[in-house]
Scaffold this motif. Structure first.
Motif, PDB file in Angstrom:
ATOM      1  N   ALA A  49       0.786  -1.051  -0.492  1.00 23.88           N
ATOM      2  CA  ALA A  49      -0.059  -0.027   0.069  1.00 23.88           C
ATOM      3  C   ALA A  49       0.448   1.084  -0.061  1.00 23.88           C
ATOM      4  CB  ALA A  49      -0.951  -0.209   0.920  1.00 23.88           C
ATOM      5  N   THR A  50       0.624   2.221  -0.818  1.00 20.71           N
ATOM      6  CA  THR A  50       1.025   2.956  -0.530  1.00 20.71           C
ATOM      7  C   THR A  50       0.075   4.654  -0.300  1.00 20.71           C
ATOM      8  OG1 THR A  50       1.030   4.280  -2.827  1.00 20.71           O
ATOM      9  CG2 THR A  50       2.924   2.771  -2.329  1.00 20.71           C
ATOM     10  N   THR A  51       1.094   5.865   0.268  1.00 22.63           N
ATOM     11  CA  THR A  51       0.274   6.620  -0.507  1.00 22.63           C
ATOM     12  C   THR A  51       0.952   7.906  -0.253  1.00 22.63           C
ATOM     13  OG1 THR A  51      -1.354   8.347   1.322  1.00 22.63           O
ATOM     14  CG2 THR A  51       0.960   7.224   2.564  1.00 22.63           C
ATOM     15  N   ASN A  52       0.748   9.735   0.033  1.00 22.15           N
ATOM     16  CA  ASN A  52       1.388  10.599  -0.323  1.00 22.15           C
ATOM     17  C   ASN A  52       0.668  11.888   0.322  1.00 22.15           C
ATOM     18  OD1 ASN A  52      -0.959  11.709  -1.263  1.00 22.15           O
ATOM     19  ND2 ASN A  52      -0.287  11.216  -3.541  1.00 22.15           N
ATOM     20  N   SER A  53       0.923  12.828   0.406  1.00 22.38           N
ATOM     21  CA  SER A  53       1.297  13.882   1.458  1.00 22.38           C
ATOM     22  C   SER A  53      -1.009  13.950   1.055  1.00 22.38           C
ATOM     23  CB  SER A  53       1.882  14.918   1.549  1.00 22.38           C
ATOM     24  OG  SER A  53       2.309  15.623  -0.028  1.00 22.38           O
ATOM     25  N   GLY A  54      -0.667  14.256   0.087  1.00 23.26           N
ATOM     26  CA  GLY A  54      -2.597  14.875  -0.540  1.00 23.26           C
ATOM     27  C   GLY A  54      -3.218  13.747   0.090  1.00 23.26           C
ATOM     28  N   GLY A  55      -2.961  12.781   0.428  1.00 29.84           N
ATOM     29  CA  GLY A  55      -3.683  11.526   1.004  1.00 29.84           C
ATOM     30  C   GLY A  55      -4.398  10.491   0.377  1.00 29.84           C
ATOM     31  N   SER A  56      -4.441  10.955  -1.112  1.00 32.40           N
ATOM     32  CA  SER A  56      -4.574   9.482  -2.110  1.00 32.40           C
ATOM     33  C   SER A  56      -3.566   8.416  -1.425  1.00 32.40           C
ATOM     34  CB  SER A  56      -3.884  10.011  -2.995  1.00 32.40           C
ATOM     35  OG  SER A  56      -4.282  10.839  -4.296  1.00 32.40           O
ATOM     36  N   THR A  57      -4.172   6.720  -1.704  1.00 29.05           N
ATOM     37  CA  THR A  57      -3.811   6.284  -1.291  1.00 29.05           C
ATOM     38  C   THR A  57      -3.687   4.677  -2.432  1.00 29.05           C
ATOM     39  OG1 THR A  57      -5.877   5.111  -0.851  1.00 29.05           O
ATOM     40  CG2 THR A  57      -4.326   6.285   1.108  1.00 29.05           C
ATOM     41  N   SER A  58      -3.196   3.806  -2.538  1.00 28.00           N
ATOM     42  CA  SER A  58      -3.468   2.677  -3.365  1.00 28.00           C
ATOM     43  C   SER A  58      -3.467   1.299  -3.261  1.00 28.00           C
ATOM     44  CB  SER A  58      -2.557   2.873  -4.784  1.00 28.00           C
ATOM     45  OG  SER A  58      -1.044   3.096  -4.454  1.00 28.00           O
ATOM     46  N   TYR A  59      -3.612   0.136  -3.365  1.00 29.40           N
ATOM     47  CA  TYR A  59      -3.117  -1.320  -2.277  1.00 29.40           C
ATOM     48  C   TYR A  59      -2.983  -2.344  -3.460  1.00 29.40           C
ATOM     49  CZ  TYR A  59      -5.006   1.355   1.446  1.00 29.40           C
ATOM     50  OH  TYR A  59      -5.623   2.405   2.655  1.00 29.40           O
ATOM     51  N   ALA A  60      -2.354  -3.220  -3.402  1.00 30.34           N
ATOM     52  CA  ALA A  60      -2.051  -4.124  -3.854  1.00 30.34           C
ATOM     53  C   ALA A  60      -3.529  -4.931  -3.943  1.00 30.34           C
ATOM     54  CB  ALA A  60      -0.992  -5.085  -3.589  1.00 30.34           C
ATOM     55  N   ILE A  61      -3.728  -5.797  -5.339  1.00 26.15           N
ATOM     56  CA  ILE A  61      -5.410  -6.440  -5.409  1.00 26.15           C
ATOM     57  C   ILE A  61      -5.351  -7.268  -4.188  1.00 26.15           C
ATOM     58  CG2 ILE A  61      -6.776  -7.723  -6.603  1.00 26.15           C
ATOM     59  CD1 ILE A  61      -5.548  -6.977  -8.754  1.00 26.15           C
ATOM     60  N   SER A  62      -3.891  -8.002  -3.322  1.00 29.35           N
ATOM     61  CA  SER A  62      -3.965  -9.239  -2.728  1.00 29.35           C
ATOM     62  C   SER A  62      -4.767  -8.566  -1.380  1.00 29.35           C
ATOM     63  CB  SER A  62      -2.629  -9.459  -2.377  1.00 29.35           C
ATOM     64  OG  SER A  62      -2.143  -8.969  -2.627  1.00 29.35           O
ATOM     65  N   VAL A  63      -4.446  -7.586  -1.119  1.00 28.12           N
ATOM     66  CA  VAL A  63      -5.177  -6.705   0.475  1.00 28.12           C
ATOM     67  C   VAL A  63      -5.591  -5.125   0.004  1.00 28.12           C
ATOM     68  CG1 VAL A  63      -2.524  -7.176   0.913  1.00 28.12           C
ATOM     69  CG2 VAL A  63      -3.335  -5.100   0.439  1.00 28.12           C
ATOM     70  N   LYS A  64      -6.256  -5.220  -0.767  1.00 25.76           N
ATOM     71  CA  LYS A  64      -7.328  -4.566  -1.005  1.00 25.76           C
ATOM     72  C   LYS A  64      -9.160  -4.929  -0.262  1.00 25.76           C
ATOM     73  CE  LYS A  64      -8.997  -0.966  -4.674  1.00 25.76           C
ATOM     74  NZ  LYS A  64      -8.471  -0.693  -6.125  1.00 25.76           N
ATOM     75  N   GLY A  65      -9.284  -3.776   0.580  1.00 29.86           N
ATOM     76  CA  GLY A  65     -10.378  -3.822   1.402  1.00 29.86           C
ATOM     77  C   GLY A  65     -10.343  -4.683   2.953  1.00 29.86           C
ATOM     78  N   ARG A  66      -9.013  -5.252   2.778  1.00 26.49           N
ATOM     79  CA  ARG A  66      -8.493  -5.533   4.307  1.00 26.49           C
ATOM     80  C   ARG A  66      -8.140  -5.139   5.211  1.00 26.49           C
ATOM     81  NH1 ARG A  66      -5.785 -10.384   4.711  1.00 26.49           N
ATOM     82  NH2 ARG A  66      -4.457 -10.289   2.051  1.00 26.49           N
ATOM     83  N   PHE A  67      -6.376  -4.326   4.142  1.00 30.88           N
ATOM     84  CA  PHE A  67      -5.594  -3.325   4.528  1.00 30.88           C
ATOM     85  C   PHE A  67      -5.942  -1.851   4.397  1.00 30.88           C
ATOM     86  CE2 PHE A  67      -1.823  -6.692   4.352  1.00 30.88           C
ATOM     87  CZ  PHE A  67      -2.981  -7.572   4.838  1.00 30.88           C
ATOM     88  N   THR A  68      -5.452  -1.125   5.622  1.00 32.41           N
ATOM     89  CA  THR A  68      -5.923   0.584   5.411  1.00 32.41           C
ATOM     90  C   THR A  68      -4.609   1.066   5.143  1.00 32.41           C
ATOM     91  OG1 THR A  68      -7.759   0.200   5.974  1.00 32.41           O
ATOM     92  CG2 THR A  68      -7.625   2.098   5.908  1.00 32.41           C
ATOM     93  N   ILE A  69      -4.202   2.219   4.523  1.00 32.76           N
ATOM     94  CA  ILE A  69      -2.692   2.752   4.579  1.00 32.76           C
ATOM     95  C   ILE A  69      -3.382   4.344   5.373  1.00 32.76           C
ATOM     96  CG2 ILE A  69      -2.196   3.826   2.119  1.00 32.76           C
ATOM     97  CD1 ILE A  69       0.643   3.700   3.206  1.00 32.76           C
ATOM     98  N   SER A  70      -2.154   4.396   6.694  1.00 36.08           N
ATOM     99  CA  SER A  70      -3.012   5.695   6.443  1.00 36.08           C
ATOM    100  C   SER A  70      -1.785   6.782   7.385  1.00 36.08           C
ATOM    101  CB  SER A  70      -3.903   6.059   7.948  1.00 36.08           C
ATOM    102  OG  SER A  70      -3.089   5.593   8.754  1.00 36.08           O
TER     103      SER A  70
END
Length: 121
Positions: A49-70
């Motif tokens: 999972a990745t994020t930027n200072s603006g709060g945009s996030t992206s996730y690997a398909i394998s963890v989407k819906g289960r993991f949350t980056i903040s």
């Protein structure tokens, strides 16, 4: 220079949860893009999972819906909330940071030492 220190790893049973933390210090200007990666024994490092200072996030398909980056910008700390953990999530988890948006690629310039996550069935 940027220092990244991960914490929060451990051993849990399948279905359980963990929250990883990554404390960043040093030249925080380079922390515009941050992410979590993992590497299991015998496998290549993969983006989680990745994020930027603006709060945009992206996730690997394998963890989407289960993991949350903040990220808590005031504390300069990155988090990864991991729910519904599966045995295949077992890996060393690393925090990474850079001024460049590498997305889920492992080309980040700064890395932590890693924290182990083990999920038993």
């Amino acid at each position: 220079q940027v220092q990244l220190v991960e914490s929060g790893g451990g051993s849990v049973q399948a279905g359980g949860s963990l929250r990883l933390s990554c404390a960043a210090s040093g030249d925080t200007f380079t922390n515009n893009y941050m992410g979590w990666f993992r590497q299991a024994p015998g496998k290549e490092r993969e983006g989680v999972a990745t994020t930027n200072s603006g709060g945009s996030t992206s996730y690997a398909i394998s963890v989407k819906g289960r993991f949350t980056i903040s990220k808590d910008n005031a504390k300069n700390t990155l988090y990864l909330q991991m729910n519904s953990l599966k045995p295949e999530d077992t890996a060393m988890y690393y925090c990474a940071a850079d001024r460049v948006d590498w997305g889920l690629l492992s080309d980040y310039n700064y890395w932590g030492q890693g924290t182990q996550v083990t999920v038993s069935s």
